[in-house]
Write an enzyme that holds these catalytic residues in place. Sequence first.
Site, PDB file in Angstrom:
ATOM      1  N   GLU A  37      18.614  23.399  -0.852  1.00 12.33           N
ATOM      2  CA  GLU A  37      19.039  24.827  -0.225  1.00 12.33           C
ATOM      3  C   GLU A  37      18.043  25.592  -0.484  1.00 12.33           C
ATOM      4  O   GLU A  37      17.164  25.407  -1.783  1.00 12.33           O
ATOM      5  CB  GLU A  37      20.186  25.113  -0.224  1.00 12.33           C
ATOM      6  CG  GLU A  37      20.584  25.562  -1.720  1.00 12.33           C
ATOM      7  CD  GLU A  37      21.598  26.581  -1.853  1.00 12.33           C
ATOM      8  OE1 GLU A  37      21.454  27.699  -1.162  1.00 12.33           O
ATOM      9  OE2 GLU A  37      22.686  26.584  -2.341  1.00 12.33           O
ATOM     10  N   LYS A  97      31.927  28.965  -8.837  1.00 13.21           N
ATOM     11  CA  LYS A  97      31.896  30.261  -9.692  1.00 13.21           C
ATOM     12  C   LYS A  97      33.262  30.844  -9.537  1.00 13.21           C
ATOM     13  O   LYS A  97      33.882  31.035  -8.598  1.00 13.21           O
ATOM     14  CB  LYS A  97      30.779  30.947  -9.544  1.00 13.21           C
ATOM     15  CG  LYS A  97      29.426  30.873  -9.802  1.00 13.21           C
ATOM     16  CD  LYS A  97      28.617  32.070 -10.038  1.00 13.21           C
ATOM     17  CE  LYS A  97      27.188  31.838 -10.473  1.00 13.21           C
ATOM     18  NZ  LYS A  97      26.381  31.361  -9.626  1.00 13.21           N
ATOM     19  N   VAL A 116      24.407  26.953   1.778  1.00 10.58           N
ATOM     20  CA  VAL A 116      24.937  25.519   1.891  1.00 10.58           C
ATOM     21  C   VAL A 116      25.470  25.093   3.230  1.00 10.58           C
ATOM     22  O   VAL A 116      25.020  24.100   3.890  1.00 10.58           O
ATOM     23  CB  VAL A 116      26.226  25.469   0.787  1.00 10.58           C
ATOM     24  CG1 VAL A 116      26.956  24.104   1.279  1.00 10.58           C
ATOM     25  CG2 VAL A 116      25.698  25.510  -0.646  1.00 10.58           C
ATOM     26  N   LYS A 174      19.053  35.633   4.345  1.00 10.59           N
ATOM     27  CA  LYS A 174      19.891  34.894   3.834  1.00 10.59           C
ATOM     28  C   LYS A 174      20.572  34.361   5.291  1.00 10.59           C
ATOM     29  O   LYS A 174      20.939  35.158   6.207  1.00 10.59           O
ATOM     30  CB  LYS A 174      21.154  35.370   3.243  1.00 10.59           C
ATOM     31  CG  LYS A 174      22.080  34.675   2.949  1.00 10.59           C
ATOM     32  CD  LYS A 174      23.074  35.207   1.881  1.00 10.59           C
ATOM     33  CE  LYS A 174      24.640  34.709   1.827  1.00 10.59           C
ATOM     34  NZ  LYS A 174      25.597  35.367   1.380  1.00 10.59           N
ATOM     35  N   ASP A 220      37.394  37.138   3.247  1.00 12.28           N
ATOM     36  CA  ASP A 220      35.853  36.816   3.108  1.00 12.28           C
ATOM     37  C   ASP A 220      36.070  35.271   2.598  1.00 12.28           C
ATOM     38  O   ASP A 220      36.173  35.122   1.361  1.00 12.28           O
ATOM     39  CB  ASP A 220      35.173  37.774   2.028  1.00 12.28           C
ATOM     40  CG  ASP A 220      33.794  37.235   1.841  1.00 12.28           C
ATOM     41  OD1 ASP A 220      33.360  36.379   2.352  1.00 12.28           O
ATOM     42  OD2 ASP A 220      33.175  38.087   1.330  1.00 12.28           O
ATOM     43  N   SER A 250      33.817  31.671   2.719  1.00 10.85           N
ATOM     44  CA  SER A 250      32.605  31.405   3.216  1.00 10.85           C
ATOM     45  C   SER A 250      32.543  30.365   4.255  1.00 10.85           C
ATOM     46  O   SER A 250      33.370  29.265   4.236  1.00 10.85           O
ATOM     47  CB  SER A 250      31.773  30.747   2.064  1.00 10.85           C
ATOM     48  OG  SER A 250      30.725  30.306   2.215  1.00 10.85           O
ATOM     49  N   ALA A 251      31.457  30.495   5.170  1.00 10.74           N
ATOM     50  CA  ALA A 251      31.395  29.386   6.163  1.00 10.74           C
ATOM     51  C   ALA A 251      30.878  28.121   5.352  1.00 10.74           C
ATOM     52  O   ALA A 251      30.922  26.891   6.445  1.00 10.74           O
ATOM     53  CB  ALA A 251      30.173  29.719   7.115  1.00 10.74           C
ATOM     54  N   ASP A 252      30.637  27.904   4.199  1.00  8.12           N
ATOM     55  CA  ASP A 252      30.193  26.700   3.742  1.00  8.12           C
ATOM     56  C   ASP A 252      31.694  25.712   3.920  1.00  8.12           C
ATOM     57  O   ASP A 252      31.573  24.698   3.916  1.00  8.12           O
ATOM     58  CB  ASP A 252      30.133  26.861   2.097  1.00  8.12           C
ATOM     59  CG  ASP A 252      28.750  27.552   1.810  1.00  8.12           C
ATOM     60  OD1 ASP A 252      28.057  27.848   2.636  1.00  8.12           O
ATOM     61  OD2 ASP A 252      28.560  27.994   0.587  1.00  8.12           O
TER      62      ASP A 252
END
Length: 314
Positions: free
Chosen positions: A28, A162, A109, A89, A141, A143-145
Amino acid sequence: MTRPHPMLRLADEVAGALAEGRPVVALESTIISHGMPYPDNVAVAREVEGIVRAHGAVPATIALLDGVPRVGLCPDELEVLASHAEVTKVSLRDLPYVIARRTHGATTVAATMRLASLAGIRVFVTGGLGGVHRGAQHTFDVSADLTELGQTSVAVVSAGVKSILDIGLTLEVLETLGVPVLVEGSDEFPSFYSRSSGHRAPMRVDGPEQVAAVMRAKWELGLAGGIVVANPIPEADEIPADEIGGIIEQALADSDARGITGKDATPYLLGRIVEITGGASLVANVALVRDNARLGAAIARAYADGSRPLTQDR
Ligand code: PSU
Ligand code: MN
């Protein structure tokens, strides 16, 4: 072999490897543009490509240059990505806009998985995954990951997540989405800087062959979607959870105080951790990415081997 989507531009080396069924590892680019400062970022990006090669696979760093989704970058292009002032991003929702406006973009990602899949690449190496942010019950919130892992068939090698995120909730969402979460050689899910997280490994594997077997089993059964391969940071490079914990709390407090939200949240927190540790966290970050590159290349080899006809003598 699936034919790469015509909107993608593949480096010749990557196209050649895919056409012949040789192992390819996607990398990535958000980690380059928004995850580490210049010039460490470009040095690490090149080194990681070298590690993938040394372990018998072809590296394919994924990004958008002038709006073109690129799979495999030459050194000059990596440099642009690492140093150019305006690199967006790009998560999944940003892909159409950056393509339409013909600007540069570094893929998260989620977006890297999708482009890798459209190119026909099944293994992808990164540092840390996005996930459910702490306090997501108020901010939404997530993540679309995670949603991408739920639908796109790529195995993603990381060092876990993390603790800027809520690790427990992230694992719950992955379970809901039907994503196997494999931990290499450990019974505990890792938290990027640390081998521990306080959460058990949902599934343990030992070695690349076992990962490749899960990939085949999932996709041959027709289960679309990703696989998380969490590779704990090597012991020698680990930052103990209690040491990094306070630093992460500080970064989260600073982010709150500044009212940072949305797509800026993760890059702000990553940058702040590097600042607070005076760059010490980068050493661990680089070490774990190196080890992920080694493992990712081995997984790509194991998967490519098993995908060859049994009659082929090798
Ligand atoms: N977490 C890390 N390092 C990273 C990222 C997350 O420890 O570099 C980056 C990855 O590109 C990841 C993205 O896909 O941040 C997630 O951003 P968001 O939370 O906005 O979806
Ligand atoms: Mn987010």
